[in-house]
Design an enzyme around this catalytic site. Sequence first.
Site, PDB file in Angstrom:
ATOM      1  N   HIS A 260      18.533  46.825   9.007  1.00  0.00           N
ATOM      2  CA  HIS A 260      19.501  47.373   8.051  1.00  0.00           C
ATOM      3  C   HIS A 260      20.817  46.625   8.218  1.00  0.00           C
ATOM      4  O   HIS A 260      21.287  46.446   9.337  1.00  0.00           O
ATOM      5  CB  HIS A 260      19.709  48.863   8.313  1.00  0.00           C
ATOM      6  CG  HIS A 260      20.408  49.586   7.196  1.00  0.00           C
ATOM      7  ND1 HIS A 260      21.733  49.375   6.902  1.00  0.00           N
ATOM      8  CD2 HIS A 260      19.966  50.503   6.305  1.00  0.00           C
ATOM      9  CE1 HIS A 260      22.074  50.141   5.865  1.00  0.00           C
ATOM     10  NE2 HIS A 260      21.020  50.833   5.485  1.00  0.00           N
ATOM     11  N   ARG A 276      27.743  50.448   0.098  1.00  0.00           N
ATOM     12  CA  ARG A 276      27.778  49.266  -0.765  1.00  0.00           C
ATOM     13  C   ARG A 276      27.388  49.641  -2.193  1.00  0.00           C
ATOM     14  O   ARG A 276      27.922  49.092  -3.144  1.00  0.00           O
ATOM     15  CB  ARG A 276      26.855  48.180  -0.204  1.00  0.00           C
ATOM     16  CG  ARG A 276      27.454  47.462   1.002  1.00  0.00           C
ATOM     17  CD  ARG A 276      26.440  46.543   1.661  1.00  0.00           C
ATOM     18  NE  ARG A 276      25.407  47.306   2.365  1.00  0.00           N
ATOM     19  CZ  ARG A 276      24.104  47.047   2.324  1.00  0.00           C
ATOM     20  NH1 ARG A 276      23.656  46.021   1.621  1.00  0.00           N
ATOM     21  NH2 ARG A 276      23.256  47.784   2.983  1.00  0.00           N
TER      22      ARG A 276
END
Lengths: 634, 246
Positions: A260, A276
């Site tokens: 990740h 994000r």
Amino acid sequence: MSGRITSTDVLVIGGGLAGERCAIEAAAAGHDVLILSLVPPRRSHSCAAQGGMQAALGNCVKAEGDSPEVHYLDTVRGSDWGADQEVARIFAEAAPIAVRELAHFGVPWTRVKGGSNSYFIKGERVNIDEALENDGLIMHRDFGGTAKWRACYAGAGTGHSALYAIDSEVVRLGVTVRDRAEAVELIHEGGRCHGVVARCLRTGDHSAILAKATVIATGGHGRIYGQYTTNATINEGTGAALALNTGVVPLGNMEAVQFHPTALSPSGILVTEGCRGDGGYLLDKELNRFMVEAEPEKQELASRDVVSRHMARRMRDGHGVETEHGPHLWLDVRHLGDEHLKTKLREVWEICRDFVGLDPAKDLIPVRPTQHYSMGGVRVNKEGEAYNMAGLFAVGEASCWDMHGFNRLGGNSLAETIVSGRLVGRHIAKTIGAGGVDVDTRVANEAVKKAEERAARLLAAEGSGPGAYEIRDAMAEVMIGRVGIFRTGEELALAVNELKELLVKCDNIVLRSKVPGMNPELTFALRIKNMVRLSLITAMGALARTESRGAHFRSDHPLRDDAKWLNRTLARWPESSDAPEISYEPVGVLDLPPGHRGYGRDERIEMEQTIEDYNQGVEQAQSEQGKLPTEGWQ
Amino acid sequence: MSEANGNRRLKFEIFRYNPQDPDSTPHMQDFEINELPYMSLFMALNEIREKQDPSLQFDFACRSAICGSCGMMVNGRPNLGCRTQTSDLPDVIRLHPLPVFKLVGDLSVDTGIWFREMAEKTEAWIHAEKAFDPDAQEDRMDDELAQSIYDSDRCIECGCCVASCGVANVKGDFAGPAGLNRMARFAMDPRDTRDDSDWYEVISNENGVFGCIGMMACHDICPKELPLLEVYAYLRRKAVASALTN
């Protein structure tokens, strides 16, 4: 304690989302269901999923035109064509139903607010008018590798809310839960699974649980990377090991390991992709938004494998912030503002405050790519039936179903848990026989005795042998150092040798604590050999696969090779063998021909076979590997 | 969180008792370790177990204050071990298991069974009127209401509030702060079709909101900072309204 035997219709090992969703489906159909869980179910690692669950409801403006078809295409591209496309399609079509059902069970999904809404998209603040007629429907946020906004979410606690809602159903239906219990061995005979030997983590006692259907739903095995993972301490691959130790059930694609992009540095605690998705940036030490140049189209929202590689390169090239724990980059969500951070990303705000003492509205967040998800797991067919073992099933992260191939998209695993749990639970409920468990109790008693003896042997060992924690630390360094984001044949060969040495050490472990009861050192020592086995399979699969696909990246073979490697790795560990056997099967019937993902490198070695020829060979090749026919496992 | 010290010698006094061991009696045991920067009790306890006493029992899972496994008494105050930084504590750190819950061993307690029983007693699930229709669009909900439900749904059932509660410590049937919060979470959810008289039965007895004597330690110590004061006010109003309709 041998002789103590419990029976049930359906035994579910693991009380996370996939296991519990499967359990309630079978229980609602009137079957007797027992859930076995290392921890109280609500403490399962599903609760740590933050950002969202993918389902193509198409409820907001940026989701317009979305459909299960588009979701399916995103998923296959995300998988770098490693997925079983038929399964990816089944999944995408069922996801909207499963997500709406969670609303029925009580998940407080964030909802569409009709009228003007302010979002951050690719670095710009944008105002968008959501249609008034969509007001109150389930809202979506953007995630990586998707063509549309599709992730349904409840703040940044999506997994928590989903798990609590499903567990409420478990309580409502009166499903028996045995928590603080570990399945340590499958009871099986002649290719038929009859349940497990369970070890009580309160008392250390062993007992047999017999079942007509046994479901492995134990989640991932990220802890083979030691502390270099976002995973909980309980994600030690206990379920994958159960299947592996039968000697006949294969694990699929163990070399497909997801990193990740944004775990907190250095603790490894997850910070959701939703940061994000909601407009957060990645910055290097010079505060450059390097992803804009690296991936002009998707920027920070390319798939996780692609973003993690860009980050790792950036740090390798000297643009990381150096610390005593190694380099990190920055996640910048300051521009999203205090209110957004304290509502839609509240869990991120709390984690930043509690674990690094900073305020994400004012401060940059130190992040680096960290092991996060196991695409590999117990290989099952589309109904969730394990290869080569009737009566054994697997769901969720523990399984290789295989909709994720070599890279899963963010939010797709949370959706997979409820879709596969629902579907496999329904399949079991429909096909399970009416009679009792058909097994000689002698087989069960022998299995219990074997497990008891194993624990007793470990407790009795004296001398100066290695400790279990020491082996774990050595394993973790090998895995992060040589089986990480960038891999080479040379490093992997070293890893294989080192892991083989560690495997030998596992047989000489000496415990320092001989206390009766669950004995935490014994509990871990009983798992470590299995963890080293899973690590070795991961390293061997990675060494053999001389191409780069999704999260598996070989610096010495940087291209995807559809001529040679459009296949799935299968690893079995035959009884009394000191190494696994590795074989391959086609990924499944191809519908979307291999091509460019839309992000990452657009260069590959093309298939030589025609799609038709490839597809024609799938059924037979998979049957030869032990895939069971879809009906008739009883 | 204050600046990490990172150079202290920390003394831990830890409650020890293994009910499975006939030779074990409850006692305190001392350990010493060197403090590291940003050291949490998760790190400290694992170091003690792995380097000094491998028999030490405690519970951690997510180590990110989300799963609720690691509630413990830290210098007399309940908190999650994983989010407690040693830099916020004095040189001597005293750890006990949470009270109220059944002891498994040392710092480990059986919260799972307590919360399952509470969920059964309060019927903490959506009492839906109609069956789920897989072909229908989802029922609408105002986002602000969804947010309010979510605020209450955020409880991680760590048990810290229960351990801090003067009533729960002496009265086994009391729903406890987490139990009351669960009631409020479902009572405010329009998908739950329980009516005022149903709720009256659950909320208004002496094991419900009127069992609370208002010391509010729960509100002060909740690691998720749930607004329990407002939750109880909501339940009291709901109880009175139910009484009037009845």
